[in-house]
Design a protein around this motif. Structure first.
Motif, PDB file in Angstrom:
ATOM      1  N   ASP A 171       0.346   7.778   2.501  1.00  0.00           N
ATOM      2  CA  ASP A 171       1.876   8.271   2.296  1.00  0.00           C
ATOM      3  C   ASP A 171       0.871   7.563   0.839  1.00  0.00           C
ATOM      4  OD1 ASP A 171       1.787   6.651   4.053  1.00  0.00           O
ATOM      5  OD2 ASP A 171       3.839   7.497   4.845  1.00  0.00           O
ATOM      6  N   ILE A 172       1.526   5.923   0.858  1.00  0.00           N
ATOM      7  CA  ILE A 172       1.608   4.672   0.109  1.00  0.00           C
ATOM      8  C   ILE A 172       0.179   5.019  -0.929  1.00  0.00           C
ATOM      9  CG2 ILE A 172       1.975   2.342  -0.395  1.00  0.00           C
ATOM     10  CD1 ILE A 172       3.500   1.867   2.266  1.00  0.00           C
ATOM     11  N   SER A 173      -0.837   5.279  -0.745  1.00  0.00           N
ATOM     12  CA  SER A 173      -1.527   5.107  -1.292  1.00  0.00           C
ATOM     13  C   SER A 173      -1.335   6.409  -2.652  1.00  0.00           C
ATOM     14  CB  SER A 173      -3.168   5.574  -0.320  1.00  0.00           C
ATOM     15  OG  SER A 173      -3.280   4.256   0.815  1.00  0.00           O
ATOM     16  N   ILE A 174      -0.893   7.626  -1.854  1.00  0.00           N
ATOM     17  CA  ILE A 174      -1.097   8.968  -2.777  1.00  0.00           C
ATOM     18  C   ILE A 174       0.333   8.994  -3.864  1.00  0.00           C
ATOM     19  CG2 ILE A 174       0.677  11.007  -2.930  1.00  0.00           C
ATOM     20  CD1 ILE A 174      -0.417  12.041  -0.212  1.00  0.00           C
ATOM     21  N   SER A 175       1.371   7.957  -3.370  1.00  0.00           N
ATOM     22  CA  SER A 175       2.246   6.926  -4.390  1.00  0.00           C
ATOM     23  C   SER A 175       1.136   6.612  -5.663  1.00  0.00           C
ATOM     24  CB  SER A 175       3.243   6.629  -3.866  1.00  0.00           C
ATOM     25  OG  SER A 175       3.924   7.648  -3.340  1.00  0.00           O
ATOM     26  N   ASN A 176       0.648   5.178  -4.836  1.00  0.00           N
ATOM     27  CA  ASN A 176      -0.156   4.866  -6.078  1.00  0.00           C
ATOM     28  C   ASN A 176      -1.050   5.215  -7.127  1.00  0.00           C
ATOM     29  OD1 ASN A 176       1.469   2.558  -4.483  1.00  0.00           O
ATOM     30  ND2 ASN A 176      -0.885   1.075  -3.424  1.00  0.00           N
ATOM     31  N   CYS A 177      -2.199   5.870  -6.510  1.00  0.00           N
ATOM     32  CA  CYS A 177      -2.473   6.702  -7.487  1.00  0.00           C
ATOM     33  C   CYS A 177      -2.312   7.595  -8.599  1.00  0.00           C
ATOM     34  CB  CYS A 177      -3.201   7.581  -5.531  1.00  0.00           C
ATOM     35  SG  CYS A 177      -4.331   8.614  -6.874  1.00  0.00           S
ATOM     36  N   LEU A 178      -1.116   7.934  -7.652  1.00  0.00           N
ATOM     37  CA  LEU A 178      -0.563   8.873  -8.986  1.00  0.00           C
ATOM     38  C   LEU A 178       0.374   8.549 -10.060  1.00  0.00           C
ATOM     39  CD1 LEU A 178       1.332  11.771  -6.764  1.00  0.00           C
ATOM     40  CD2 LEU A 178       0.233  12.004  -9.106  1.00  0.00           C
ATOM     41  N   GLN A 179       1.111   6.976  -9.615  1.00  0.00           N
ATOM     42  CA  GLN A 179       1.781   6.328 -10.892  1.00  0.00           C
ATOM     43  C   GLN A 179       0.228   5.633 -11.235  1.00  0.00           C
ATOM     44  OE1 GLN A 179       3.516   3.267  -8.114  1.00  0.00           O
ATOM     45  NE2 GLN A 179       4.928   5.476  -7.276  1.00  0.00           N
ATOM     46  N   MET A 180      -1.171   5.330 -10.393  1.00  0.00           N
ATOM     47  CA  MET A 180      -2.180   4.535 -11.906  1.00  0.00           C
ATOM     48  C   MET A 180      -2.699   5.664 -13.010  1.00  0.00           C
ATOM     49  SD  MET A 180      -5.043   3.380  -9.172  1.00  0.00           S
ATOM     50  CE  MET A 180      -4.525   2.015  -7.691  1.00  0.00           C
ATOM     51  N   LEU A 181      -2.783   7.091 -12.395  1.00  0.00           N
ATOM     52  CA  LEU A 181      -2.568   8.165 -13.516  1.00  0.00           C
ATOM     53  C   LEU A 181      -2.019   8.207 -14.494  1.00  0.00           C
ATOM     54  CD1 LEU A 181      -4.222   9.770 -10.839  1.00  0.00           C
ATOM     55  CD2 LEU A 181      -5.625   8.636 -12.796  1.00  0.00           C
ATOM     56  N   GLU A 183     -10.020   9.301  -4.775  1.00  0.00           N
ATOM     57  CA  GLU A 183     -10.312   8.102  -3.474  1.00  0.00           C
ATOM     58  C   GLU A 183     -10.616   7.356  -4.207  1.00  0.00           C
ATOM     59  OE1 GLU A 183     -10.492   7.134   0.054  1.00  0.00           O
ATOM     60  OE2 GLU A 183      -9.328   9.194   0.011  1.00  0.00           O
ATOM     61  N   ALA A 184     -11.241   7.120  -4.653  1.00  0.00           N
ATOM     62  CA  ALA A 184     -11.723   5.807  -5.313  1.00  0.00           C
ATOM     63  C   ALA A 184     -10.103   4.826  -5.632  1.00  0.00           C
ATOM     64  CB  ALA A 184     -12.307   5.208  -6.249  1.00  0.00           C
ATOM     65  N   LEU A 185      -9.724   5.541  -5.949  1.00  0.00           N
ATOM     66  CA  LEU A 185      -8.188   5.180  -7.050  1.00  0.00           C
ATOM     67  C   LEU A 185      -7.121   5.060  -5.476  1.00  0.00           C
ATOM     68  CD1 LEU A 185      -7.219   6.828  -9.918  1.00  0.00           C
ATOM     69  CD2 LEU A 185      -8.614   4.722  -9.978  1.00  0.00           C
ATOM     70  N   MET A 186      -7.656   5.316  -4.244  1.00  0.00           N
ATOM     71  CA  MET A 186      -6.351   5.160  -3.075  1.00  0.00           C
ATOM     72  C   MET A 186      -6.627   3.723  -2.675  1.00  0.00           C
ATOM     73  SD  MET A 186      -4.895   8.332  -2.141  1.00  0.00           S
ATOM     74  CE  MET A 186      -4.748  10.025  -2.582  1.00  0.00           C
ATOM     75  N   ALA A 187      -7.663   3.165  -3.280  1.00  0.00           N
ATOM     76  CA  ALA A 187      -8.275   2.275  -2.118  1.00  0.00           C
ATOM     77  C   ALA A 187      -8.183   1.914  -0.723  1.00  0.00           C
ATOM     78  CB  ALA A 187      -7.180   1.346  -2.937  1.00  0.00           C
ATOM     79  N   MET A 188      -8.024   2.917  -0.036  1.00  0.00           N
ATOM     80  CA  MET A 188      -8.375   2.839   1.287  1.00  0.00           C
ATOM     81  C   MET A 188      -9.050   2.324   1.948  1.00  0.00           C
ATOM     82  SD  MET A 188      -5.263   4.936   2.694  1.00  0.00           S
ATOM     83  CE  MET A 188      -5.847   5.222   4.110  1.00  0.00           C
ATOM     84  N   GLY A 189     -10.684   2.008   1.607  1.00  0.00           N
ATOM     85  CA  GLY A 189     -11.922   1.624   2.558  1.00  0.00           C
ATOM     86  C   GLY A 189     -12.207   0.350   2.362  1.00  0.00           C
ATOM     87  N   ASN A 190     -11.292  -0.198   2.370  1.00  0.00           N
ATOM     88  CA  ASN A 190     -11.396  -1.740   2.394  1.00  0.00           C
ATOM     89  C   ASN A 190     -11.267  -2.612   3.957  1.00  0.00           C
ATOM     90  OD1 ASN A 190     -12.747  -1.576  -0.594  1.00  0.00           O
ATOM     91  ND2 ASN A 190     -10.690  -2.020  -1.110  1.00  0.00           N
ATOM     92  N   GLU A 220       6.165  12.388  14.443  1.00  0.00           N
ATOM     93  CA  GLU A 220       6.929  11.596  15.596  1.00  0.00           C
ATOM     94  C   GLU A 220       6.119  10.854  15.976  1.00  0.00           C
ATOM     95  OE1 GLU A 220      10.145  12.978  17.931  1.00  0.00           O
ATOM     96  OE2 GLU A 220       9.035  14.952  18.673  1.00  0.00           O
ATOM     97  N   SER A 221       4.577  11.440  16.380  1.00  0.00           N
ATOM     98  CA  SER A 221       3.443  10.587  16.955  1.00  0.00           C
ATOM     99  C   SER A 221       2.585   9.531  16.066  1.00  0.00           C
ATOM    100  CB  SER A 221       2.168  11.193  17.308  1.00  0.00           C
ATOM    101  OG  SER A 221       2.880  12.245  18.752  1.00  0.00           O
ATOM    102  N   ILE A 222       2.885   9.462  14.981  1.00  0.00           N
ATOM    103  CA  ILE A 222       2.381   9.230  13.834  1.00  0.00           C
ATOM    104  C   ILE A 222       3.023   7.532  13.629  1.00  0.00           C
ATOM    105  CG2 ILE A 222       1.322   9.459  11.048  1.00  0.00           C
ATOM    106  CD1 ILE A 222       0.352  11.150  13.255  1.00  0.00           C
ATOM    107  N   ALA A 223       2.124   6.512  13.760  1.00  0.00           N
ATOM    108  CA  ALA A 223       3.008   5.076  13.718  1.00  0.00           C
ATOM    109  C   ALA A 223       3.133   4.703  12.390  1.00  0.00           C
ATOM    110  CB  ALA A 223       2.117   4.100  14.142  1.00  0.00           C
ATOM    111  N   TYR A 224       2.241   4.946  11.522  1.00  0.00           N
ATOM    112  CA  TYR A 224       2.046   4.160  10.162  1.00  0.00           C
ATOM    113  C   TYR A 224       3.420   4.997   8.789  1.00  0.00           C
ATOM    114  CZ  TYR A 224      -0.721   8.399   7.573  1.00  0.00           C
ATOM    115  OH  TYR A 224      -1.368   9.179   7.563  1.00  0.00           O
TER     116      TYR A 224
END
Length: 311
Positions: A64-74, A35-42, A168-172
């Protein structure tokens, strides 16, 4: 003495899904670390532009973008699939892609619309709420999945699941029917390299994100209080999630940047206090607490923007 690390029931479905799939591939990364590597909570962002009662999320990233980032970081490569709005929906192709990824191990899928996950007894109240799960088998038309919202070993008909997966209802979302699988670790970055990559991600997200949202939200609460939609979001979701995210990032940063770690620790504590003020409906106290959080987040943002990295 610094704040202890929190473990518990926090809605971090995307992180828990990644942790489960990595574990299946033989890699034991704990959710607080991921979760720290996801960098979501700022920072924070407005979900609507209602001047009196805006909806605010305390993050400046997308899962979704954070999942890709996290895997790449590792150091992982992976196969991924998703349908852009302009792509034609081909159900046979979606199923074939999923089956192909499942040959190598479980698959991370999402965002999903929780309102369509019928095994969850609350699904009728969760329309439009985003979610992630892991699929570990496909037997005919039956999906076998682990849902990190507390539903292991669920089964669901593939066609029924598609309505959730279309999101369909998820905007991001970057697209519908998004999945990650066939993980392989091609590099083993050092802890210092991972910290460097995370710092660059946090810097980029502050540069491109909305500014002064938390201060503006504090001002709006001081003037107008909260309506029922805002209050419900904070009762069940946002402040406890923001507190946990700040706690996890603080623990990660402590080895590398004590100043940033301490700022995040203070914010974790204040988000806990914000939850309590919200429950009491003490909106003046809540506005004061959010103003303090805004000041700390601005200090944290400045330190992130100043990050130069390795010389």
């Amino acid at each position: 003495m610094h704040m202890q690390l929190y473990y518990g029931d926090i809605p971090l479905c995307y992180t828990h899904s990644v942790a489960m799939v990595l574990h299946a591939y033989g890699y034991d990364f704990q959710p607080p670390y991921l979760e720290a590597l996801m960098a979501m909570g700022n920072g924070a962002n407005f979900l609507n532009d209602d001047p009196k009662h805006p909806l605010v999320f305390f993050d400046n990233g997308e899962p979704d973008i954070s999942i890709s980032n996290c895997l790449q970081m590792l150091g992982f490569e992976y196969d991924e699939y998703y349908l852009r709005p302009s792509d034609e929906m081909d159900i046979v192709n979606i199923k074939e892609n999923l089956a192909s990824l499942l040959k190598n191990g479980p698959v991370i899928v999402g965002p999903l619309d929780m309102g369509h996950l019928t095994y969850n007894p609350n699904h009728g109240y969760l329309k439009g709420v985003d979610h992630f799960v892991t699929i570990y088998d496909l037997i005919g038309d039956e999906l076998c999945l682990h849902d990190p919202a507390g539903y292991p070993c669920m089964q669901m008909n593939f066609t029924d699941f598609l309505s959730a997966w279309q999101a369909e209802s998820i905007a991001y979302k970057r697209g519908s029917f998004s999945m990650w699988g066939n993980l392989r670790r091609v590099e083993t970055p050092s802890p210092a390299e991972i910290y460097h990559k995370l710092s660059l991600t946090m810097k980029e997200r502050y540069e491109s994100g909305q500014s002064n949202v938390i201060q503006a939200y504090a001002d709006s609460i001081r003037s107008h209080g909260l309506n029922s939609q805002q209050k419900q979001l904070h009762d069940f979701f946002s402040f406890r999630l923001a507190s946990a995210r700040s706690n996890y990032l603080s623990h990660f940063l402590r080895k590398y940047d004590l100043e940033r770690a301490v700022l995040k620790e203070k914010m974790a504590d204040l988000f806990g206090q914000a939850h309590l003020a919200n429950l009491r409906e003490d909106f003046i106290s809540l506005a004061d607490i959010l103003q303090d959080i805004a000041q700390l987040d601005n200090q944290f943002k400045e330190k992130c923007l100043q990050y130069k990295g390795r010389e």
